[in-house]
Design an enzyme around this catalytic site. Structure first.
Site, PDB file in Angstrom:
ATOM      1  N   CYS A  25      -6.066 -10.221  16.871  1.00 40.69           N
ATOM      2  CA  CYS A  25      -6.429  -9.840  18.237  1.00 40.69           C
ATOM      3  C   CYS A  25      -7.942  -9.861  18.417  1.00 40.69           C
ATOM      4  CB  CYS A  25      -5.860  -8.464  18.576  1.00 40.69           C
ATOM      5  SG  CYS A  25      -6.364  -7.138  17.458  1.00 40.69           S
ATOM      6  N   SER A 520      -0.284   0.234  -9.850  1.00 37.82           N
ATOM      7  CA  SER A 520       0.096  -0.488  -8.641  1.00 37.82           C
ATOM      8  C   SER A 520      -1.146  -0.808  -7.820  1.00 37.82           C
ATOM      9  CB  SER A 520       1.071   0.346  -7.802  1.00 37.82           C
ATOM     10  OG  SER A 520       2.265   0.574  -8.512  1.00 37.82           O
ATOM     11  N   LYS A 524      -1.736  -7.405 -10.354  1.00 38.00           N
ATOM     12  CA  LYS A 524      -0.758  -8.107 -11.186  1.00 38.00           C
ATOM     13  C   LYS A 524      -0.012  -9.180 -10.388  1.00 38.00           C
ATOM     14  CE  LYS A 524       1.443  -4.320 -12.227  1.00 38.00           C
ATOM     15  NZ  LYS A 524       0.616  -3.408 -11.391  1.00 38.00           N
ATOM     16  N   THR A 525       0.582  -8.800  -9.261  1.00 35.69           N
ATOM     17  CA  THR A 525       1.315  -9.762  -8.448  1.00 35.69           C
ATOM     18  C   THR A 525       0.369 -10.806  -7.861  1.00 35.69           C
ATOM     19  OG1 THR A 525       3.019  -8.128  -7.895  1.00 35.69           O
ATOM     20  CG2 THR A 525       2.820 -10.017  -6.432  1.00 35.69           C
TER      21      THR A 525
END
Length: 699
Positions: A25, A520, A524-525
């Site tokens: 936007c 987390s 890693k991902t």
């Protein structure tokens, strides 16, 4: 909010640019204000120049981007009463997570251009609800120069290669032209019947004329039937090839493109193919024929009477003026209706997919309320378009009815004066009606073609988007050793975002088993997606078998890899089809072998239909552990050299997980695992810890 958009004839207006991606936007607002000052651009150009992530942009980012467009920015904090003192147009921070352009203020409220829903007037009572008190004024710098960077969209570029298109168009055009000749001759036959057969009471001539009319009617009917069949063939042929071309291109777009768009919006953009194709196949040839036929009838009218022809021309010009003056609001209404329809469709699909969570949390009424609001907004915009069409129909009837009465009055006077015969007046009236009808249709077709730009721009977001590059050395993929090298790799999602990975150098040897661990959000991902080519490194280089992945191309490098990601899905089909991933020549023995290695064979055999049991939509008929094991079997069926598992055994019990890890560990392949559970970490040959405590790796 009230949908009231003032018309400004000839005045400079703030352009209305609707956002394409979920979080752009801010870019859309910058494009609108830059366009107001003369620097016309679009979101595709700004998107390439200023890369943004799904997190969107804040006011600081907007100031930086505005400087890049040579616009001086001044951020202000103010009260609602002070909005009228701002230098307009300017940007307002709206509803805590959105930006809009303030165009004008009046005693009742403000006019804003909202890139999410379009232009509308907001009463001050609602302004107090949405306005956060922060505004951004933008003015041109001394170095600012007007320019036009908008991407030009051509239908041929959107269509791609379509075999037999022009041959079919030519055939349809030829038959349609023959029909127009018969239509042009009909008024002259009426004149001959009145002036020759009736006046002289010549029955023989009357019989000949009626017989000729019957023969023309039969030929006209046959040609109409042939034309209808040809148009149907052309429409079907074009639709199939065009949609296949667009769908093929869609599947080759990078994952980042899909992540930034809502599902309903993608479906809506793909559906623009049908709208454009229908208008082209039914309207393009008819528009050409209407133009040619209108010229022919105009010539005939001029032969009969220049004065009466001038009356018909004036009526056509009046109707054309009405359509031209109302084109801008009509185009915006269509664009907003498409956008709001896509939002409603996205919400509907999201609700159906998440119906389990909605039921568990008892939010059925809340979801229904939101959907109804979106539906009402969509219907209201569609009603605006229908009002325009109703107004055009009334205007057409009024203008051409007045023209017909004027022609009759003037023509009757000419008959009394002996300048015309009764048959000539009837023929002229018929030609005038045909000319007016064809010109009105031609004007309407012209407006329809102009409105196709709305669909063309939406479709261009798919067709003109760059696909994943193939790479110059894709043919050497099968010869490469499964060695993965990361050389000083850094990654972040946008220029103003924090680094996820920073200066990482890493080598994974062939046959090595590596597990990535860490908190987390530690990267890693992200690292896995970089290896798979889903993401591209911001800095540094990735190599596969010593060859840079940029030269190999993502598609080629993935031939060596198989992956099970956290958000993977099964497709509608049997278990055998999902494990073989719908291989046209599946090997049942290998399907069962892979299922056994994934410890899911016994589960499948125990089902009533065995491997022919249907998985259901997205695998919803399975438990989490069963679904993960079938996904593992699917990855094993590919016989990869590199296996990548991102929390692929998180839903399994310890015994099953040990069984699966042992089976995969016996295979000769490079293995990269993302895991938190001690059992999986213990079975790996090498542990790589990612997170804030590691040098070069940041959260």
């Amino acid at each position: 909010m009230n949908a009231k958009i003032p018309l400004a004839f000839g005045a400079k207006q703030v352009p209305m640019i609707l956002q394409t991606e979920a979080a752009e936007c801010g870019l859309a607002c910058l494009a609108m204000i830059a366009g107001w000052y003369g620097h016309h651009t679009d979101l595709s150009v700004l998107r390439a120049r200023f890369v943004i992530s799904l997190n969107g942009v804040n006011l600081t980012h907007l100031v930086q981007y505005a400087n890049g467009l040579k616009l001086s920015a001044r951020a202000l904090r103010l009260e609602i009463e002070e909005l009228g003192q701002l230098a307009l147009p300017c940007i307002l921070h709206w509803d805590l997570n959105h930006f809009v352009v303030l165009v004008n203020t009046d005693r009742k409220g403000i006019l804003i251009h909202d890139p999410a829903v379009g232009a509308h007037h907001v009463p001050y009572a609602q302004v107090a609800k949405y306005f956060t008190g922060v505004a951004l004024e933008l003015t041109p710098m001394a170095s600012f120069k007007p320019a036009d960077e908008r991407r030009r969209v051509s239908l041929m570029a959107l269509m791609g290669r379509v075999d037999g298109l022009w041959r079919s168009f030519g055939l349809v055009f030829g038959m349609a032209l023959a029909l127009e000749v018969f239509a042009l001759a009909a008024p002259m036959l009426n004149q001959w019947v009145v002036d020759e057969a009736l006046v002289s009471a010549d029955r023989s001539l009357l019989n000949v004329l009626v017989g000729g009319c019957a023969l023309m009617l039969a030929i006209q009917t046959a040609i109409s039937l042939a034309r209808g069949w040809t148009v149907m063939y052309l429409s079907t042929h074009l639709s199939l090839q065009w949609m296949a071309n667009v769908f093929t291109h869609l599947l080759h777009l990078p994952m980042a493109w899909f992540e930034k768009r809502h599902l309903g919006d993608v479906v809506s953009r793909f559906g623009s193919v049908s709208t454009i194709q229908h208008t082209l196949t039914t309207g393009f040839i008819e528009a050409i024929l209407d133009g040619l036929f209108a010229l022919a009838t105009l010539a005939m009218m001029l032969i009969y009477s220049v004065q009466l022809a001038a009356v018909v021309l004036i009526a056509v010009l009046v109707y054309a003026g009405i359509r031209v003056l109302s084109f801008g609001p009509l185009r915006m209404a269509n664009e907003e209706a498409l956008l709001l329809g896509a939002k409603e469709h996205s919400h509907f699909l999201e609700t159906i997919r998440g119906v389990q969570a909605i039921k568990l949390f008892g939010r059925e009424l809340d979801r229904r309320g939101r959907w109804v609001n979106l539906l009402v907004d969509s219907v209201n915009r569609s009603v605006r378009t229908e009002k325009f069409m109703l107004w055009f129909g009334i205007a057409s009837t009024a203008v051409f009815s007045a023209e017909h009465l004027t022609v009759l009055w003037l023509g009757a006077g000419k008959v009394m004066d002996g300048a015309l015969t009764i048959g000539m007046l009837l023929a002229f009236t018929s030609y005038g009606a045909q000319f007016g009808g064809r010109m009105a249709a031609l004007i309407n077709r012209f407006v329809e073609f102009r409105l196709l730009s709305v669909h063309a721009e939406r479709l261009a977001d798919i067709v003109l988007e760059a696909v994943e590059p193939e790479g110059q050395q894709a043919h050497v993929t099968t010869e490469l050793a499964p060695r993965i090298e990361l050389v000083d790799v850094s990654f972040r999602y946008a220029e103003n975002e924090p680094w996820i990975i920073r200066h990482l150098t890493l080598t994974i040897e062939p046959g090595e088993s590596v597990v990535l661990v860490g908190p987390s959000g530690g990267g890693k991902t992200t690292l896995v997606k970089l290896i798979l080519g889903i993401l591209k490194p911001t800095e540094g280089e990735l190599r596969l078998g010593g060859c840079p992945m940029q030269l190999l191309g993502a598609s080629a490098s993935r031939r060596l890899m198989a992956a099970v990601m956290q958000d993977d899905h099964l497709l509608a089909g049997s278990f055998a089809e999902n494990i073989s991933f719908f291989d046209p020549q599946p090997l049942q023995e290998r399907i069962e072998l892979c299922a056994s290695m994934a410890a899911v064979h016994d589960d499948i055999v125990g089902m009533p239909m065995g491997y022919h049991t249907l998985a259901g939509d997205m695998g919803m008929t399975l438990s989490g552990g069963q679904k993960q094991r079938i996904l593992l079997a699917r990855a094993l069926y590919k016989s990869p050299k590199i296996m990548i598992l991102d929390e692929a055994t998180s839903h399994l019990d310890v015994l099953r997980e040990r069984q699966v890890n042992q089976a995969i560990g016996e295979l000769a392949m490079t293995r990269i695992c993302v895991a938190h559970r001690p059992e999986t970490i213990a079975m790996s040959g090498r542990v790589i810890r990612l997170g804030n405590d590691m040098p070069g790796l940041t959260q």
